[in-house]
Enzyme design. Structure first.
Site, PDB file in Angstrom:
ATOM      1  N   ILE A 139      10.600  -8.430  -5.692  1.00 31.54           N
ATOM      2  CA  ILE A 139      10.924  -7.825  -4.377  1.00 31.54           C
ATOM      3  C   ILE A 139      12.042  -8.890  -3.722  1.00 31.54           C
ATOM      4  O   ILE A 139      13.215  -8.520  -3.197  1.00 31.54           O
ATOM      5  CB  ILE A 139       9.680  -7.810  -3.230  1.00 31.54           C
ATOM      6  CG1 ILE A 139       8.902  -6.883  -3.897  1.00 31.54           C
ATOM      7  CG2 ILE A 139      10.290  -7.334  -1.907  1.00 31.54           C
ATOM      8  CD1 ILE A 139       7.585  -6.822  -3.288  1.00 31.54           C
ATOM      9  N   GLY A 208       3.549 -10.102   2.705  1.00 31.87           N
ATOM     10  CA  GLY A 208       2.570 -10.583   1.379  1.00 31.87           C
ATOM     11  C   GLY A 208       1.445 -10.099   1.761  1.00 31.87           C
ATOM     12  O   GLY A 208       0.977  -8.730   1.682  1.00 31.87           O
ATOM     13  N   ARG A 209       0.558 -10.908   2.103  1.00 36.88           N
ATOM     14  CA  ARG A 209      -0.913 -10.606   2.800  1.00 36.88           C
ATOM     15  C   ARG A 209      -1.046 -11.311   4.046  1.00 36.88           C
ATOM     16  O   ARG A 209      -0.670 -12.514   4.460  1.00 36.88           O
ATOM     17  CB  ARG A 209      -1.901 -11.195   1.697  1.00 36.88           C
ATOM     18  CG  ARG A 209      -1.734 -10.388   0.345  1.00 36.88           C
ATOM     19  CD  ARG A 209      -2.440  -8.811   0.528  1.00 36.88           C
ATOM     20  NE  ARG A 209      -2.285  -8.082  -0.660  1.00 36.88           N
ATOM     21  CZ  ARG A 209      -1.497  -7.212  -0.937  1.00 36.88           C
ATOM     22  NH1 ARG A 209      -0.402  -7.143  -0.234  1.00 36.88           N
ATOM     23  NH2 ARG A 209      -1.562  -6.507  -2.188  1.00 36.88           N
ATOM     24  N   ASP A 233       4.145  -7.120   8.656  1.00 38.88           N
ATOM     25  CA  ASP A 233       3.642  -5.858   8.125  1.00 38.88           C
ATOM     26  C   ASP A 233       1.966  -6.111   7.549  1.00 38.88           C
ATOM     27  O   ASP A 233       1.268  -5.125   7.718  1.00 38.88           O
ATOM     28  CB  ASP A 233       4.352  -5.425   7.026  1.00 38.88           C
ATOM     29  CG  ASP A 233       3.877  -4.036   6.311  1.00 38.88           C
ATOM     30  OD1 ASP A 233       3.826  -3.294   7.474  1.00 38.88           O
ATOM     31  OD2 ASP A 233       3.714  -3.758   5.616  1.00 38.88           O
ATOM     32  N   GLU A 238      -7.150  -7.461   9.672  1.00 37.29           N
ATOM     33  CA  GLU A 238      -6.424  -6.374   9.416  1.00 37.29           C
ATOM     34  C   GLU A 238      -7.425  -5.140   9.281  1.00 37.29           C
ATOM     35  O   GLU A 238      -8.276  -5.141   8.264  1.00 37.29           O
ATOM     36  CB  GLU A 238      -5.393  -6.578   8.144  1.00 37.29           C
ATOM     37  CG  GLU A 238      -4.382  -5.140   7.941  1.00 37.29           C
ATOM     38  CD  GLU A 238      -3.652  -5.610   6.624  1.00 37.29           C
ATOM     39  OE1 GLU A 238      -3.613  -4.589   5.968  1.00 37.29           O
ATOM     40  OE2 GLU A 238      -2.901  -6.508   6.748  1.00 37.29           O
ATOM     41  N   HIS A 257       1.152  -2.413   7.754  1.00 38.11           N
ATOM     42  CA  HIS A 257       0.812  -2.521   6.118  1.00 38.11           C
ATOM     43  C   HIS A 257       1.492  -1.261   5.601  1.00 38.11           C
ATOM     44  O   HIS A 257       0.970  -0.682   4.759  1.00 38.11           O
ATOM     45  CB  HIS A 257      -0.486  -2.665   5.978  1.00 38.11           C
ATOM     46  CG  HIS A 257      -0.719  -3.391   4.573  1.00 38.11           C
ATOM     47  ND1 HIS A 257      -1.698  -4.130   4.125  1.00 38.11           N
ATOM     48  CD2 HIS A 257       0.109  -3.468   3.549  1.00 38.11           C
ATOM     49  CE1 HIS A 257      -1.649  -4.637   3.009  1.00 38.11           C
ATOM     50  NE2 HIS A 257      -0.454  -4.182   2.542  1.00 38.11           N
ATOM     51  N   ALA A 259       5.074  -1.237   4.584  1.00 39.08           N
ATOM     52  CA  ALA A 259       6.487  -1.788   4.111  1.00 39.08           C
ATOM     53  C   ALA A 259       6.697  -0.976   2.796  1.00 39.08           C
ATOM     54  O   ALA A 259       7.959  -0.588   2.551  1.00 39.08           O
ATOM     55  CB  ALA A 259       6.331  -3.256   3.685  1.00 39.08           C
TER      56      ALA A 259
END
Length: 296
Positions: A139, A208-209, A233, A238, A257, A259
């Site tokens: 990415i 990412g996370r 994102d 979450e 989340h 993306a």
């Protein structure tokens, strides 16, 4: 070869010589052994059941990250991920968020909701911006190709980048883009100490996370004015609770989340599965093999 796949219309259309498809849904898994599993959109409970299926020799997870799978696999079961399915969409989403933030789009949307005409000269571009991509893999390379024509100066860093080189890059960054997986080494990596070492006005972009960032430390850096803002994102926790303070910060842009989400994602997922199985049945090694111990 019997293969378990998601019960979605595009997957119902799959035809691969030598493959018998069995379909699982969120609340149903077919009986019997299976040699392969294409894992996607399963609940945690169903995922555990599918991963324990007798006869399983390989798993293809139609995600880039594999942390939800790796610890549950029996010894000897081959694991593949599908980073190529998501790479370009995540890069596009990341670039779009950065461009929108530089142009103040989030502020104008807020003004629109309030019915205010709010012109300002406090707007930027990516021209000359120092962008650090932390987690410079598939990415990251696509993202660099997208940002370079806008004049951004991109530096990619990885886990093996020497500490001094990493610190120097981060201290000069206008944007820090996080594309790292969640591992014991990366969780909480962006904390108060690291944020304080970023230059004033820098922005964070996290695709990412969520747990890469210590949320309380991020809020403190935003509220102090040290950070210019954040495009997120992924978050920790979450999903965000309704009363979470991140929602109300004017210089934070949050997406749920998504993306990698596109209107044709299911169709592309089925196409990816078709190509994967064609390679496998043909005796060739499909792409995406993940070695034990890796998070991506």
């Amino acid at each position: 070869m019997r293969v378990l796949v998601p019960d979605l219309p595009d997957f119902r259309e799959l035809r691969v010589e030598g493959v018998e498809f069995a379909f699982y849904s969120r609340d149903h898994a077919p009986e019997g052994e299976a040699e392969g599993l294409v894992l996607w959109l399963a609940t945690a409970e169903l995922r555990g059941e599918l991963l324990r299926r007798s006869g399983l020799g390989w798993v293809l997870t139609l995600t880039a990250g594999i942390e939800h799978v790796a610890g549950a696999l029996a010894e000897g079961v081959a694991l593949y991920n599908a980073h190529r399915l998501h790479d370009r969409a995540v890069a596009v989403h990341t670039a779009a968020g950065m461009l929108a933030a530089e142009r103040g789009q989030h502020r104008f949307r807020d003004a629109q909701h309030e019915g205010r005409w709010a012109p300002t000269t406090d707007l930027g571009t990516l021209d000359g911006r120092q962008v650090v991509i932390w987690g410079y893999g598939h990415i990251g390379r696509i993202l660099e190709e997208m940002l370079t024509p806008f004049g951004a100066r991109v530096t990619g860093i990885r886990s093996r980048t020497p500490q001094a080189e990493r610190d120097a890059a981060l201290s000069g960054a206008d944007w820090v883009v996080l594309l790292l997986p969640s591992t014991p080494e990366t969780r909480g990596l962006v904390n108060a100490d690291l944020l304080a070492r970023l230059k004033p006005g820098a922005w964070i972009s996290n695709q990412g996370r969520g747990n890469l960032i210590v949320t309380a430390d991020l809020l403190a850096a935003l509220d102090s004015g040290h950070l210019g803002g954040a495009v997120l994102d992924v978050t920790d926790p979450e999903p965000l609770p309704e009363d979470h303070p991140l929602w109300s910060r004017p210089n934070v842009v949050i997406t749920p989340h998504i993306a990698s989400t596109t209107a044709d994602l299911f169709a592309r997922g089925a196409e990816y599965t078709q190509a994967f199985l064609t390679e496998l049945v043909g005796g060739r090694e499909p792409e995406g093999r993940v070695e034990p111990g890796r998070a991506y």
